[in-house]
Enzyme design. Structure first.
Site, PDB file in Angstrom:
ATOM      1  N   GLY A 227       0.821  -1.205   0.000  1.00  0.00           N
ATOM      2  CA  GLY A 227       0.000   0.000   0.000  1.00  0.00           C
ATOM      3  C   GLY A 227       0.856   1.255   0.000  1.00  0.00           C
ATOM      4  N   ASP A 258      -4.453  -5.253  -9.571  1.00  0.00           N
ATOM      5  CA  ASP A 258      -4.388  -5.925 -10.882  1.00  0.00           C
ATOM      6  C   ASP A 258      -3.412  -5.177 -11.797  1.00  0.00           C
ATOM      7  OD1 ASP A 258      -6.464  -7.501  -9.823  1.00  0.00           O
ATOM      8  OD2 ASP A 258      -7.947  -6.064 -10.538  1.00  0.00           O
TER       9      ASP A 258
HETATM   10  O1  KDG Z   1      -9.208  -6.407  -8.140  1.00  0.00           O
HETATM   11  C1  KDG Z   1     -10.364  -5.725  -8.567  1.00  0.00           C
HETATM   12  C2  KDG Z   1     -11.546  -6.644  -8.432  1.00  0.00           C
HETATM   13  O2  KDG Z   1     -11.781  -6.813  -7.069  1.00  0.00           O
HETATM   14  C3  KDG Z   1     -12.796  -6.114  -9.064  1.00  0.00           C
HETATM   15  O3  KDG Z   1     -12.587  -5.795 -10.422  1.00  0.00           O
HETATM   16  C4  KDG Z   1     -13.984  -7.033  -8.954  1.00  0.00           C
HETATM   17  O4  KDG Z   1     -13.213  -9.153  -9.643  1.00  0.00           O
HETATM   18  C5  KDG Z   1     -13.666  -8.482  -8.767  1.00  0.00           C
HETATM   19  C6  KDG Z   1     -13.853  -9.082  -7.456  1.00  0.00           C
HETATM   20  O5  KDG Z   1     -14.122 -10.279  -7.442  1.00  0.00           O
HETATM   21  O6  KDG Z   1     -13.727  -8.418  -6.440  1.00  0.00           O
END
Ligand code: KDG
Length: 316
Positions: A227, A258
């Site tokens: 973070g 991501d």
């Molecule tokens: O990392 C981002 C994801 O959390 C979001 O796009 C939605 O895939 C998702 C999840 O399951 O939380």
């Protein structure tokens, strides 16, 4: 030939136009969510070739998801249209006091019905990396066995496995989730956890201790997100702390992890050392937080050069 192939569920995201409780929010923006497709789009924006394996419902939301992901240059040729189940949706709630919360409507969704027979061995074998997240494992038993089969195919064909635990306690009972995720860590080459996730999995240790513990489980490389403290990158020879990348204003943190993963794997694809990979990963994670939405802030190489001041930009 693909640089990366990934498997997971994408959802239509309804993002409130205003902050505060969803009880009082009246307007939402329709956007795209889904950790694995976020990652694949991140890779594609950087100029590499990504493929995404999934299922969507035979509905307008499924069409929307496919058109966005295809439009971002990610291959969707192995996505199945499931005639019997719906495409998943999720809502964000922005709360100035307590941060962002998410609410899923994905139980029994089309993607949760994915099964090992959906996998094409040649398709996976044509990639350099198979990227997995803990979300797909937590979706359903058939999704979990599909991931395990994909990893088996990757190992058989010498494809590297990268894994982001992406722990979502809303999706699976937590002890079971821990067990499932540790099972996949054991089978992965690169692990990309958050610090809190690593603590949940392995106990209340310091970040460097947790990196070493993960390496002891078998992976060759760990990149741990810290973070505001940046990240730690480690392999058997070194453990390096990289300071966080600063941005003027954080708008939306969902999807930053991501982006971090996409930056790190991009660096590995280019043959960079792990420190250089970690710096790019930090930059991309930070850039993503400056924009509302999970994918909207994912940068191109040109955006990164501009952000780093590596190219002269004439605004007017
Ligand atoms: O990392 C981002 C994801 O959390 C979001 O796009 C939605 O895939 C998702 C999840 O399951 O939380």
């Amino acid at each position: 030939m693909f640089d990366v192939i990934t498997i997971g569920e994408s959802l239509v995201l309804f993002s409130p136009v205003n902050t505060g409780s969803l009880k009082y929010v009246e307007y939402f923006r329709k956007q795209l969510g889904g950790a694995e497709s976020n990652f694949a789009i991140g890779i594609s924006r950087l100029g590499c070739k990504a493929g995404w394996i999934s299922r969507v419902g035979d509905d307008s939301f499924g069409d929307y998801i496919l058109s966005i992901i295809r439009g971002e240059g990610v291959d969707i040729s192995k996505v199945k249209i499931d005639k019997t189940s719906s495409t998943a949706v999720y809502f964000k709630e922005f709360n100035e006091l307590n941060g962002t919360k998410v609410y899923y409507y994905r139980n029994g969704s089309a993607a949760s019905k994915i099964e090992p027979d959906d996998l094409d061995e040649d398709y996976i074998a044509s990639a350099k990396y198979l990227h997995i997240t803990g979300i797909t494992i937590a979706l359903s038993e058939s999704a979990r066995t599909t991931v395990l089969k994909a990893i088996e195919i990757a190992h058989k064909n010498n494809i590297k496995v990268s894994f982001d635990p992406n722990i979502r306690k809303k999706l699976c009972e937590k002890n079971l989730l821990r067990k499932y995720i540790l099972e996949v860590i054991n089978k992965s080459d690169i692990v990309l956890p958050g610090y809190e996730e690593a603590k949940f999995l392995l106990g209340d240790y310091k970040p460097d201790q947790l990196c070493r513990k993960i390496l002891e489980l078998g992976p060759k490389i760990v990149a741990m997100k810290l973070g505001k403290e940046g990240c730690l990158v480690a392999d058997k020879n070194k453990l390096i702390h990289i300071n966080a990348t600063k941005v003027k204003k954080v708008i939306d943190t969902v999807g930053a992890g991501d982006g971090f993963d996409a930056g790190f794997i991009y660096g590995l694809l280019k043959g960079w050392d792990i420190e250089k990979c970690g710096k790019l990963a930090n930059d991309i994670g930070a850039i993503v937080t400056t924009v509302n939405g999970d994918i909207e802030g994912l940068p191109t190489i040109r955006d990164i050069m501009e952000f780093r001041g590596d190219i002269e930009v004439i605004d007017r």
